[in-house]
Design a protein around this motif. Structure first.
Motif, PDB file in Angstrom:
ATOM      1  N   ILE A  85      24.486  44.493  32.656  1.00  0.00           N
ATOM      2  CA  ILE A  85      25.296  45.587  32.118  1.00  0.00           C
ATOM      3  C   ILE A  85      24.547  46.349  31.027  1.00  0.00           C
ATOM      4  CG2 ILE A  85      27.370  46.073  30.747  1.00  0.00           C
ATOM      5  CD1 ILE A  85      28.769  43.884  32.414  1.00  0.00           C
ATOM      6  N   ALA A  99      32.914  41.553  34.538  1.00  0.00           N
ATOM      7  CA  ALA A  99      31.995  42.685  34.485  1.00  0.00           C
ATOM      8  C   ALA A  99      32.728  43.956  34.044  1.00  0.00           C
ATOM      9  CB  ALA A  99      31.336  42.898  35.841  1.00  0.00           C
ATOM     10  N   ALA A 103      31.691  45.877  30.581  1.00  0.00           N
ATOM     11  CA  ALA A 103      31.268  47.275  30.701  1.00  0.00           C
ATOM     12  C   ALA A 103      32.183  48.190  29.900  1.00  0.00           C
ATOM     13  CB  ALA A 103      31.236  47.694  32.161  1.00  0.00           C
ATOM     14  N   PHE A 110      31.074  52.350  35.291  1.00  0.00           N
ATOM     15  CA  PHE A 110      30.786  51.359  36.325  1.00  0.00           C
ATOM     16  C   PHE A 110      31.443  51.736  37.642  1.00  0.00           C
ATOM     17  CE2 PHE A 110      34.549  50.103  33.962  1.00  0.00           C
ATOM     18  CZ  PHE A 110      35.475  49.807  34.952  1.00  0.00           C
TER      19      PHE A 110
END
Length: 295
Positions: A85, A99, A103, A110
């Motif tokens: 990331i 994730a 992010a 993303f």
């Protein structure tokens, strides 16, 4: 509509992986996803190796996206996730809510991968507020569902659909390939290397049923929606995704990239066997559905 190459889901040796992406670099594909999505014990490729491939592909004009693991199980995997990331150079695909979280906290845009359970417009709106720029539709959803979602899209985001390849059906903390070889998951000796397209399982009637790929279960048959490219484009799909299966992908990518809509119906992959296109048409997933031949 642009072509994208999804992340490699199988365990290949490092030489084969580099040869594959070097061949991909010479195709007309627009976007390439790179990274391990299945199992961190597949140690053939390191983070620096993926960065090397990313720079090579970017130099050839490809948009490169670093993808993340589907199932996070350890602190070491969290650390690797943070590394991806924070790469500071390439976009990322989030395949796990960890994730998404990291992010969003870092204010990094993303792409929502297909393993995230985003099944309604409300979920997509939340993801967009967190930083989502593109949505890869979960494979079990249909064209009708997507049309309804896109008609509600007041704030645009990009959409990507799997068009060709074996379909991921489930993920588990257990490794089915290791279990098949009677090996513990933590000492599997990377037996996945023996199955470059997964381990095919059959019914008692010897009919193909599933494809085991470590912790992932896939369809035995391929999704093949090549002839749906024109209709996908009409409803607003931005990217048509191909899931890697081998060097035979290269010829298929070149055919699709060079074909006009009227010529797509003539593209029949020579390596294609049975197909499973039902989900796109709102039917049982294993259904072939002859309407794939209709533009």
């Amino acid at each position: 509509m642009k072509l994208s190459l999804g992340p490699l889901t199988y365990c290949w040796n490092k030489t084969s992986i580099f040869e594959y992406y070097q061949a991909i670099a010479d195709t007309n594909i627009d976007t390439v996803y790179l990274g391990e999505v299945i199992c961190s014990r597949r140690r053939e490729m390191k983070y620096k190796d993926y960065l090397e491939l990313a720079h090579m592909l970017a130099a050839k004009g490809k948009k490169v996206i670093l993808t993340t693991m589907t199932l996070i199980e350890s602190h070491s995997e969290i650390n690797e996730l943070k590394r991806i990331i924070d790469n500071g150079e390439f976009a990322i695909e989030a395949n796990d809510m960890a994730a998404v979280n990291l992010a969003s906290e870092a204010n990094i845009p993303f792409i929502c991968g297909p393993s995230l359970n985003l099944y309604n417009r409300g979920c997509l709106d939340i993801m967009q507020k967190l930083g989502m720029t593109r949505f890869v539709m979960p494979y079990e959803l249909s064209r009708k569902w997507l049309e309804q979602v896109l008609t509600q899209n007041t704030t645009p985001f990009e959409t990507e659909v799997l068009g060709y390849g074996y379909m991921p059906l489930a993920h588990s903390a257990r490794c089915f390939t290791a279990k098949h070889h009677q090996k513990p998951k933590l000492d599997c000796q990377i037996v996945c290397l023996q199955y470059p397209k997964g381990l095919l399982t059959q019914t008692q009637e010897s009919q193909p049923l599933l494809r085991l790929n470590g912790i992932q279960t896939q369809s035995a048959a391929k999704v093949n929606l090549i002839n749906q490219i024109p209709s996908m484009s009409k409803i607003g799909v931005d990217y048509w995704r191909l899931s890697p299966t081998g060097l035979e992908d290269i010829g298929l990518i070149n055919q699709i990239a060079s074909s006009q809509h009227s010529e797509l119906i003539a593209i029949t992959p020579s390596h294609s066997a049975i197909e499973c296109n039902g989900y796109w048409f709102g039917e049982a997933g294993m259904q072939i559905n002859q309407s794939t031949n209709a533009l």
